[in-house]
Design a protein around this motif. Structure first.
Motif, short mmCIF file in Angstrom:
data_model
loop_
_atom_site.label_atom_id
_atom_site.label_comp_id
_atom_site.label_asym_id
_atom_site.label_seq_id
_atom_site.Cartn_x
_atom_site.Cartn_y
_atom_site.Cartn_z
N ASP A 224 0.63 -1.50 0.23
CA ASP A 224 0.19 0.29 0.01
C ASP A 224 1.17 1.82 -0.29
OD1 ASP A 224 -2.01 -1.54 -0.33
OD2 ASP A 224 -2.68 -1.53 2.06
N ALA A 225 2.00 1.07 0.72
CA ALA A 225 2.62 2.06 0.59
C ALA A 225 3.11 2.44 -1.05
CB ALA A 225 3.88 1.93 1.39
N ASP A 226 3.42 1.74 -1.56
CA ASP A 226 4.26 2.39 -2.40
C ASP A 226 3.00 2.13 -3.90
OD1 ASP A 226 6.66 1.02 -2.88
OD2 ASP A 226 6.42 -1.35 -2.95
N ALA A 227 1.52 2.07 -3.51
CA ALA A 227 0.21 2.54 -3.75
C ALA A 227 0.57 3.66 -3.84
CB ALA A 227 -0.04 1.65 -4.18
N ASP A 228 0.44 4.25 -2.86
CA ASP A 228 -0.32 5.80 -2.09
C ASP A 228 0.94 6.34 -2.74
OD1 ASP A 228 -1.95 4.90 -1.30
OD2 ASP A 228 -1.29 4.97 0.93
N ALA A 229 2.13 6.47 -2.82
CA ALA A 229 3.69 7.13 -3.52
C ALA A 229 3.25 7.02 -5.01
CB ALA A 229 5.14 6.78 -3.39
N TYR A 353 -0.26 -11.67 -15.80
CA TYR A 353 0.55 -10.89 -15.36
C TYR A 353 0.10 -9.30 -15.21
CZ TYR A 353 4.78 -7.67 -15.72
OH TYR A 353 5.37 -6.64 -15.41
N PRO A 354 -0.75 -8.80 -15.86
CA PRO A 354 -1.20 -7.42 -14.90
C PRO A 354 -1.79 -7.47 -14.23
CG PRO A 354 -2.25 -8.18 -17.90
CD PRO A 354 -1.64 -9.62 -17.41
N ALA A 355 -2.19 -8.52 -13.79
CA ALA A 355 -3.13 -8.44 -11.87
C ALA A 355 -1.59 -8.09 -11.26
CB ALA A 355 -3.87 -9.48 -11.81
N ARG A 361 -3.37 -0.61 -5.32
CA ARG A 361 -4.45 0.23 -5.28
C ARG A 361 -4.37 0.53 -6.73
NH1 ARG A 361 -4.57 5.65 -6.19
NH2 ARG A 361 -1.83 5.88 -5.70
N LEU A 362 -3.70 0.67 -8.38
CA LEU A 362 -3.69 0.13 -9.37
C LEU A 362 -3.98 -0.98 -9.75
CD1 LEU A 362 -1.34 3.06 -9.93
CD2 LEU A 362 -3.27 3.97 -9.87
N ARG A 363 -4.31 -2.43 -9.08
CA ARG A 363 -4.70 -3.58 -9.58
C ARG A 363 -5.29 -2.99 -10.59
NH1 ARG A 363 -5.01 -6.32 -5.88
NH2 ARG A 363 -2.64 -7.14 -5.99
N SER A 364 -7.06 -2.65 -10.87
CA SER A 364 -8.08 -3.05 -11.82
C SER A 364 -7.67 -1.69 -12.53
CB SER A 364 -9.39 -2.53 -11.86
OG SER A 364 -9.22 -1.38 -11.05
N ARG A 365 -6.82 -1.00 -13.17
CA ARG A 365 -6.34 0.11 -13.59
C ARG A 365 -5.54 -0.66 -14.93
NH1 ARG A 365 -7.95 5.05 -13.81
NH2 ARG A 365 -9.62 4.61 -11.86
N TYR A 366 -4.81 -0.95 -14.56
CA TYR A 366 -3.16 -2.18 -15.09
C TYR A 366 -4.57 -3.30 -16.10
CZ TYR A 366 0.96 0.11 -13.73
OH TYR A 366 2.11 0.22 -13.31
N ILE A 367 -5.34 -4.33 -15.46
CA ILE A 367 -6.01 -5.36 -15.75
C ILE A 367 -6.72 -4.95 -17.10
CG2 ILE A 367 -8.20 -6.64 -15.18
CD1 ILE A 367 -6.58 -7.30 -12.59
N GLY A 368 -7.15 -3.24 -16.32
CA GLY A 368 -8.34 -2.23 -17.56
C GLY A 368 -7.42 -2.23 -19.08
#
Length: 424
Positions: A224-229, A353-355, A361-368
């Protein structure tokens, strides 16, 4: 109820993550939480009820529209599907998987039935675009939930099961649609209402069983720390240059893969090859994928993702290039066998792989974004291949295979090693 479901799903996901060893088909399905089983069933139902595109041309022709109008409608349907994958990633992120799924299937239900009663062609085009878009909103949401509730060591296997549902549903959809068409007296009322009811039933089931929000990410995912950054939205995906290479690779791969549905029948017709050989090749691909992909994934899931994805891309290109050899029907059958093996080796890893490619936090955007580029490749690929064939004739096959070469190179560069799990 939503919070209880979320807790149960998170607990089940944690239990799955604690079990090591090679993931098997039955073990993965048995240990999966109810939400994952619902999504896997939904993928099958979503694809099984997707016979609208198959009967769309016949429906429009029966209503008296011209060939040009039907081609335009098909183009609108394809554009809606491509846009739906991108928008679905945003909905899954902002609304949660359950709400995005219900919106997708609920809108599909209403709009499919509405096609029967739209009074004008412009309104019909708008409805076609919306029903196509709505049906695809489900895909990023479903893939996001599968990734978030499945342990890292079972990601490839769960996406192999995801693809199995897609392929099985696509194979059975024409039969279901034809049965409804016949039962309705060769009319479209029962056909479209049947698809609407199927979508609505699944929307209700998804509301009752899917978590509103998902709990902890699987081991090995970004923190989550990576995601927030990181910056939010699709802007963050665009800033990930290595992942952009993966998206380009996915586009090239999908464009080459689709040549068996567009360029290959044109080529075989001009070469004087009987229709039997084309139908045999297409049936061979369907049989291989459905019968052997899950079995082979038990082995390939142990390989590094970089190797699995690169090998899959390369074999698809090699099979397509094989079509250009002067071997008659043998080139068609052997070439199809080669790229079908590439599909079952690389397919689950390509989708998995995209997941794990970016922040949790951005998993759905990478998948989309992946599903958008893959869908764009499937939409544009047939047009590119047919255009090249009209100018290059038989040389089209090695030229098209260059796309797979680019996909292989970009894929090998782009795919990162997954982060080590805390247990390791």
């Amino acid at each position: 109820m939503a919070s209880d479901t979320t807790t149960e799903a998170a607990d089940a996901g944690t239990l799955t993550a604690e079990r090591g060893g090679r993931a098997t088909v039955w073990g993965t399905f048995r240990d999966a939480p109810l939400a994952v089983k619902t999504v896997l069933a939904g993928v099958l139902v979503n694809r099984l009820s997707g016979f609208l595109q198959i009967f769309l041309v016949l429906f429009l022709t029966a209503k008296g529209y011209s060939d040009g109008s039907t081609v335009l409608a098909l183009g609108v349907y394809g554009a809606g599907a491509v846009a739906g994958s991108l928008i679905g990633g945003t909905l899954a992120d902002r609304m949660g998987v359950r709400n995005a799924t219900v919106v997708s299937m609920g809108s599909t239900s209403v709009l499919t039935a509405a096609l029967l009663y739209v009074p004008s062609f412009p309104a019909l085009l708008a409805a076609i675009a919306l029903v196509s878009l709505g049906s695809q909103l489900f895909r990023p949401a479903s893939a996001t939930l599968l990734a978030e509730l499945t342990a890292e060591n079972r990601q490839v296997m769960i996406f192999a099961m995801y693809r199995f549902g897609l392929n099985l549903g696509a194979t059975a959809a024409p039969l279901v649609g034809f049965a409804l068409y016949n039962a309705g007296g060769h009319g479209y009322t029962l056909l479209f209402w049947g698809e609407a009811v199927i979508a609505l039933v699944y929307a209700a089931f998804a509301w009752a069983t899917l978590p509103a929000r998902v709990g902890p990410a699987p081991a090995g995912a970004a923190t989550d720390a990576d995601a927030d950054a990181a910056p939010g939205g699709y802007a963050a995906v665009i800033r990930d240059r290595r992942y952009l290479l993966y998206l380009i690779a996915a586009f090239c791969h999908a464009a080459v893969y689709m040549q068996y549905l567009s360029t290959l029948p044109l080529y075989m017709k001009d070469e004087g090859l009987a229709l039997f050989w084309y139908t045999l090749a297409v049936s061979l691909n369907g049989f291989i994928v459905i019968a052997f992909e899950l079995l082979l994934t038990k082995l390939s899931q142990e390989w590094p993702l970089k190797v699995t994805i690169g090998l899959g891309f390369a074999l698809v290109g090699a099979g397509v290039a094989f079509y250009g050899l002067p071997l008659g029907p043998a080139a068609v059958i052997v070439g199809t066998l080669i790229w079908s093996i590439g599909e079952i080796i690389g397919g689950p890893a390509v989708f998995a792989y995209p997941a794990t490619a970016g922040p949790a936090r951005l998993r759905s955007r990478y998948i989309g974004s992946f599903q958008f580029m893959f869908g764009l490749g499937t939409a544009v690929g047939p047009m590119i291949g047919s255009w090249l064939y009209l100018r290059l004739d038989g040389l089209v096959w090695p030229v098209v295979a260059v796309g797979s070469l680019l996909a292989t190179v970009f894929g090998l560069i782009a795919v990162r090693r997954p982060a080590p799990s805390p247990a390791a």
